[in-house]
Enzyme design. Structure first.
Site, PDB file in Angstrom:
ATOM      1  N   SER A 241      15.523  -2.169 -13.135  1.00 28.70           N
ATOM      2  CA  SER A 241      15.320  -1.524 -14.488  1.00 28.70           C
ATOM      3  C   SER A 241      15.600  -0.022 -14.293  1.00 28.70           C
ATOM      4  O   SER A 241      16.129   0.493 -15.394  1.00 28.70           O
ATOM      5  CB  SER A 241      13.916  -1.667 -14.808  1.00 28.70           C
ATOM      6  N   HIS A 271      13.056  -9.563 -10.405  1.00 27.99           N
ATOM      7  CA  HIS A 271      12.594  -8.344 -10.643  1.00 27.99           C
ATOM      8  C   HIS A 271      11.352  -8.161 -11.245  1.00 27.99           C
ATOM      9  O   HIS A 271      10.323  -9.119 -10.509  1.00 27.99           O
ATOM     10  CB  HIS A 271      13.552  -7.448 -11.451  1.00 27.99           C
ATOM     11  N   HIS A 318      12.284  -8.285  -0.466  1.00 24.55           N
ATOM     12  CA  HIS A 318      12.531  -7.179  -1.336  1.00 24.55           C
ATOM     13  C   HIS A 318      14.102  -6.725  -0.712  1.00 24.55           C
ATOM     14  O   HIS A 318      14.489  -6.825   0.488  1.00 24.55           O
ATOM     15  CB  HIS A 318      11.753  -5.982  -0.965  1.00 24.55           C
ATOM     16  N   ARG A 327       2.373  -0.776  -2.577  1.00 23.27           N
ATOM     17  CA  ARG A 327       1.771  -1.271  -3.837  1.00 23.27           C
ATOM     18  C   ARG A 327       0.747  -2.337  -3.690  1.00 23.27           C
ATOM     19  O   ARG A 327      -0.114  -2.625  -4.612  1.00 23.27           O
ATOM     20  CB  ARG A 327       2.838  -1.022  -4.957  1.00 23.27           C
ATOM     21  N   ASP A 373       4.399  -7.419  -6.722  1.00 23.76           N
ATOM     22  CA  ASP A 373       3.980  -8.512  -7.655  1.00 23.76           C
ATOM     23  C   ASP A 373       3.234  -9.595  -7.091  1.00 23.76           C
ATOM     24  O   ASP A 373       2.605 -10.623  -7.950  1.00 23.76           O
ATOM     25  CB  ASP A 373       5.592  -9.320  -8.179  1.00 23.76           C
TER      26      ASP A 373
HETATM   27  N1  CMX Z   1      11.856 -17.056  -0.901  1.00 27.04           N
HETATM   28  C1  CMX Z   1      12.841 -17.723  -0.713  1.00 27.04           C
HETATM   29  N2  CMX Z   1      13.914 -17.179  -0.204  1.00 27.04           N
HETATM   30  C2  CMX Z   1      14.245 -15.735  -0.280  1.00 27.04           C
HETATM   31  C3  CMX Z   1      13.039 -15.032  -0.566  1.00 27.04           C
HETATM   32  C4  CMX Z   1      11.860 -15.627  -0.991  1.00 27.04           C
HETATM   33  N3  CMX Z   1      10.877 -14.861  -1.503  1.00 27.04           N
HETATM   34  N4  CMX Z   1      13.674 -13.812  -0.541  1.00 27.04           N
HETATM   35  C5  CMX Z   1      14.783 -13.860   0.090  1.00 27.04           C
HETATM   36  N5  CMX Z   1      15.286 -15.185  -0.205  1.00 27.04           N
HETATM   37  C6  CMX Z   1      16.691 -15.453   0.220  1.00 27.04           C
HETATM   38  C7  CMX Z   1      17.511 -15.051  -0.867  1.00 27.04           C
HETATM   39  O1  CMX Z   1      17.505 -15.903  -2.032  1.00 27.04           O
HETATM   40  C8  CMX Z   1      18.946 -15.399  -0.006  1.00 27.04           C
HETATM   41  O2  CMX Z   1      19.274 -16.620   0.046  1.00 27.04           O
HETATM   42  P1  CMX Z   1      20.633 -17.247  -0.111  1.00 27.04           P
HETATM   43  O3  CMX Z   1      21.303 -16.333   1.393  1.00 27.04           O
HETATM   44  O4  CMX Z   1      20.749 -18.622  -0.024  1.00 27.04           O
HETATM   45  O5  CMX Z   1      21.221 -16.550  -1.127  1.00 27.04           O
HETATM   46  C9  CMX Z   1      18.452 -14.651   1.334  1.00 27.04           C
HETATM   47  O6  CMX Z   1      16.996 -15.158   1.519  1.00 27.04           O
HETATM   48  C10 CMX Z   1      18.801 -13.274   1.788  1.00 27.04           C
HETATM   49  O7  CMX Z   1      18.128 -12.531   0.719  1.00 27.04           O
HETATM   50  P2  CMX Z   1      17.564 -11.005   1.270  1.00 27.04           P
HETATM   51  O8  CMX Z   1      18.796 -10.302   1.647  1.00 27.04           O
HETATM   52  O9  CMX Z   1      16.389 -11.495   2.117  1.00 27.04           O
HETATM   53  O10 CMX Z   1      17.086 -10.668  -0.321  1.00 27.04           O
HETATM   54  P3  CMX Z   1      17.741  -9.977  -1.415  1.00 27.04           P
HETATM   55  O11 CMX Z   1      17.935  -8.538  -1.228  1.00 27.04           O
HETATM   56  O12 CMX Z   1      18.891 -10.732  -1.610  1.00 27.04           O
HETATM   57  O13 CMX Z   1      16.657 -10.360  -2.549  1.00 27.04           O
HETATM   58  C11 CMX Z   1      14.740 -10.391  -3.818  1.00 27.04           C
HETATM   59  C12 CMX Z   1      15.499  -9.610  -2.787  1.00 27.04           C
HETATM   60  C13 CMX Z   1      13.470  -9.462  -3.999  1.00 27.04           C
HETATM   61  C14 CMX Z   1      15.454 -10.641  -4.987  1.00 27.04           C
HETATM   62  C15 CMX Z   1      14.358 -11.697  -3.046  1.00 27.04           C
HETATM   63  O14 CMX Z   1      13.643 -11.466  -1.871  1.00 27.04           O
HETATM   64  C16 CMX Z   1      13.614 -12.582  -3.771  1.00 27.04           C
HETATM   65  O15 CMX Z   1      13.995 -13.399  -4.565  1.00 27.04           O
HETATM   66  N6  CMX Z   1      12.088 -12.744  -3.865  1.00 27.04           N
HETATM   67  C17 CMX Z   1      11.253 -13.464  -4.524  1.00 27.04           C
HETATM   68  C18 CMX Z   1      11.320 -12.893  -6.064  1.00 27.04           C
HETATM   69  C19 CMX Z   1      10.436 -11.449  -6.283  1.00 27.04           C
HETATM   70  O16 CMX Z   1       9.339 -11.339  -5.643  1.00 27.04           O
HETATM   71  N7  CMX Z   1      11.189 -10.488  -6.853  1.00 27.04           N
HETATM   72  C20 CMX Z   1      10.295  -9.111  -7.085  1.00 27.04           C
HETATM   73  C21 CMX Z   1      10.781  -8.084  -6.231  1.00 27.04           C
HETATM   74  C22 CMX Z   1      10.138  -6.758  -6.421  1.00 27.04           C
HETATM   75  C23 CMX Z   1      10.375  -6.388  -7.925  1.00 27.04           C
HETATM   76  O17 CMX Z   1      11.468  -6.050  -8.288  1.00 27.04           O
HETATM   77  O18 CMX Z   1       9.482  -6.539  -9.046  1.00 27.04           O
END
Ligand code: CMX
Length: 440
Positions: A241, A271, A318, A327, A373
């Site tokens: 964002s 996000h 994250h 937070r 979140d």
């Molecule tokens: N559950 C399951 N799998 C997860 C995970 C979770 N909570 N967090 C990361 N992973 C997975 C990724 O999807 C990725 O999988 P692939 O290699 O198969 O593609 C792997 O673990 C490595 O990811 P990462 O490097 O640890 O995380 P990223 O930096 O790529 O992604 C985020 C970060 C937040 C998008 C991810 O942790 C996620 O999808 N979390 C759940 C959604 C969430 O809570 N988002 C809110 C974030 C805060 C905000 O912006 O408001």
């Protein structure tokens, strides 16, 4: 010119001069190399954006102008009788870098109250959408409708000098922030309360008035809103964002257009929409097991099931953080004080105990800890804000503070249009071959 605006101009001029010298003397200093993996994997860790309002440390969490969240909860101005900080004070801090006095926060509060009138055509635009439309889509449409009010767009069309961009950006930012609670509350009442709207109360602070217009007059809920709208405001510049707002703003799109871009990014489930997804996931867990308070063993099984279905566990992980999000901790502290016996809140805490080792055991999730979140929905539900589709709009109202303060800085520092270099995989392979020859 108002005194907040004067102060902003003063600190911005000073920093602009410092940056000029820094670039003249050290412009060629390298900040590190970019690897192929970073380019393909979401530009993680590449220091390529300048954002003055906050800085994220992967282990410590966010600092707003150098202050951690616990420090802000202690030092920022409060309303009479309140204990949580006000977003008005936080905005002053983000904008000027100075810790505000009560008078400074009060000045912002009055300015926003004075500018909060929303033109009728904005409500007509919202009404033109089916009531089933997701609240974030209604919110984005309303922000675009508000754009008719942009002073920046008008001034640019009239042919202003570059030196004046910051001034109109500041004015738009203040007016847009002032109007967002009314727009958001309108969407809430339209969608969930049969269109029975509640008029603003100009005597209330920004957060309390927002709560009031949504139909929540409980003082504890107003305190929650002050905390919520403060801590969701900013998370340095690289998140979707913030980055989207900055990127679109770099084309000199006005603050309304730029902020709308940020909000369409916030509406993504990885996000800001994650706050909606978390509470849905918990409610599905509760419904599947037929209990409001599943055991830790049951939660563990459910997490494993979610992962085995190829889904993410929302609220965990994250891109930058590698520890529990402060937070999350701030919200947990609020809940411990005000609603420790709430079944959904207790389930959130049980997930917190169970999820990290399971996520860690996958060997690929870099951060097994909860983000902002993971907690917010349970608190909102406790006070009767039950409609989780709306939660990301609350996040969006708060995020306006950080990204619009940053946009003022972008224009005050004269940042150019953003245009990183992209490449094809063929080009990447050629670079790899060249590097191979060089080391052979
Ligand atoms: N559950 C399951 N799998 C997860 C995970 C979770 N909570 N967090 C990361 N992973 C997975 C990724 O999807 C990725 O999988 P692939 O290699 O198969 O593609 C792997 O673990 C490595 O990811 P990462 O490097 O640890 O995380 P990223 O930096 O790529 O992604 C985020 C970060 C937040 C998008 C991810 O942790 C996620 O999808 N979390 C759940 C959604 C969430 O809570 N988002 C809110 C974030 C805060 C905000 O912006 O408001």
């Amino acid at each position: 010119m108002g005194y907040v605006k004067n102060r902003f101009k003063e600190v911005a001029d000073q920093l602009a001069a410092e940056i000029k010298t820094l670039l003249q003397e050290h412009g060629e200093t390298s900040l590190g190399e970019v690897t192929l993996a970073q380019a393909y994997q979401g530009a993680r860790g590449i220091p390529a954006l300048v954002t003055e309002t906050s800085l994220l440390d992967s282990n410590e969490g966010i600092r707003f102008r150098g202050y951690s969240i616990p420090e802000l909860r202690e030092k920022l101005p409060k309303v009479d009788g309140g204990i949580e900080p006000t977003p008005e004070g936080l905005f002053y801090l983000l904008l000027t870098g100075d810790m505000p006095t009560d008078e400074d926060a009060g000045h912002i509060s009055t300015t926003w109250a004075r500018r909060s009138h929303v033109p009728n055509h904005v409500f007509e635009v919202i009404e033109a959408l089916p009531v089933t439309t997701h609240p974030m889509t209604q919110f984005c449409a309303a922000i675009l409708a508000l754009q008719t009010e942009s002073k920046f767009a008008k001034a640019y069309a009239d042919g202003i000098s570059k030196k004046e961009y910051w001034d109109y950006t500041y004015e738009d930012a203040m007016t847009l922030i002032a109007r967002l609670p009314r727009v958001a509350a309108y969407i809430y009442r339209r969608k969930y309360k049969d269109g029975k709207h509640i008029q603003p109360d100009g005597m209330l602070d920004w957060s309390a008035n927002f709560a009031h217009m949504m139909g929540f007059d409980d003082n504890q809920f107003k305190e929650l809103m002050r905390l919520y709208l403060t801590i969701h405001s900013d998370h340095e510049g690289g998140n979707v964002s913030a980055h989207a707002t900055h990127l679109v703003g770099s084309a000199l799109s006005d603050p309304y257009l730029s902020f709308c871009a940020g909000m369409t990014g916030l509406a993504g489930p990885l996000h800001g929409l994650a706050n909606q997804e978390v509470i849905r996931w918990i409610e599905e867990l509760q419904a599947n097991l037929g209990t409001q308070e599943p055991t830790k063993e049951q939660i563990a099984e459910y997490i494993k099931k979610t992962l085995s279905e190829g889904k993410v566990v929302p609220g965990y992980g994250h891109a930058v953080l590698r520890k529990t999000d402060p937070r999350f901790v701030a919200q947990m502290e609020f809940a411990k004080k005000h609603c420790p016996d709430d079944a959904t809140v207790k389930t959130v805490w049980n997930v917190y105990e169970v999820a990290p080792p399971i996520l860690e055991s996958t060997g690929k999730i870099k951060n097994p800890w909860p983000n902002v979140d993971a907690h917010s929905g349970a608190l909102l539900k406790h006070y009767g804000l039950l409609e989780e589709d709306f939660y990301t709009v609350l996040f969006g109202v708060s995020r306006a503070l950080g990204v619009l303060a940053s946009l003022c800085w972008d224009r005050a520092l004269g940042f150019p249009i953003e245009r990183p270099k992209s490449f094809t995989t063929e080009w990447a392979k050629a670079q790899v071959a060249k590097a191979g020859k060089a080391t052979a």
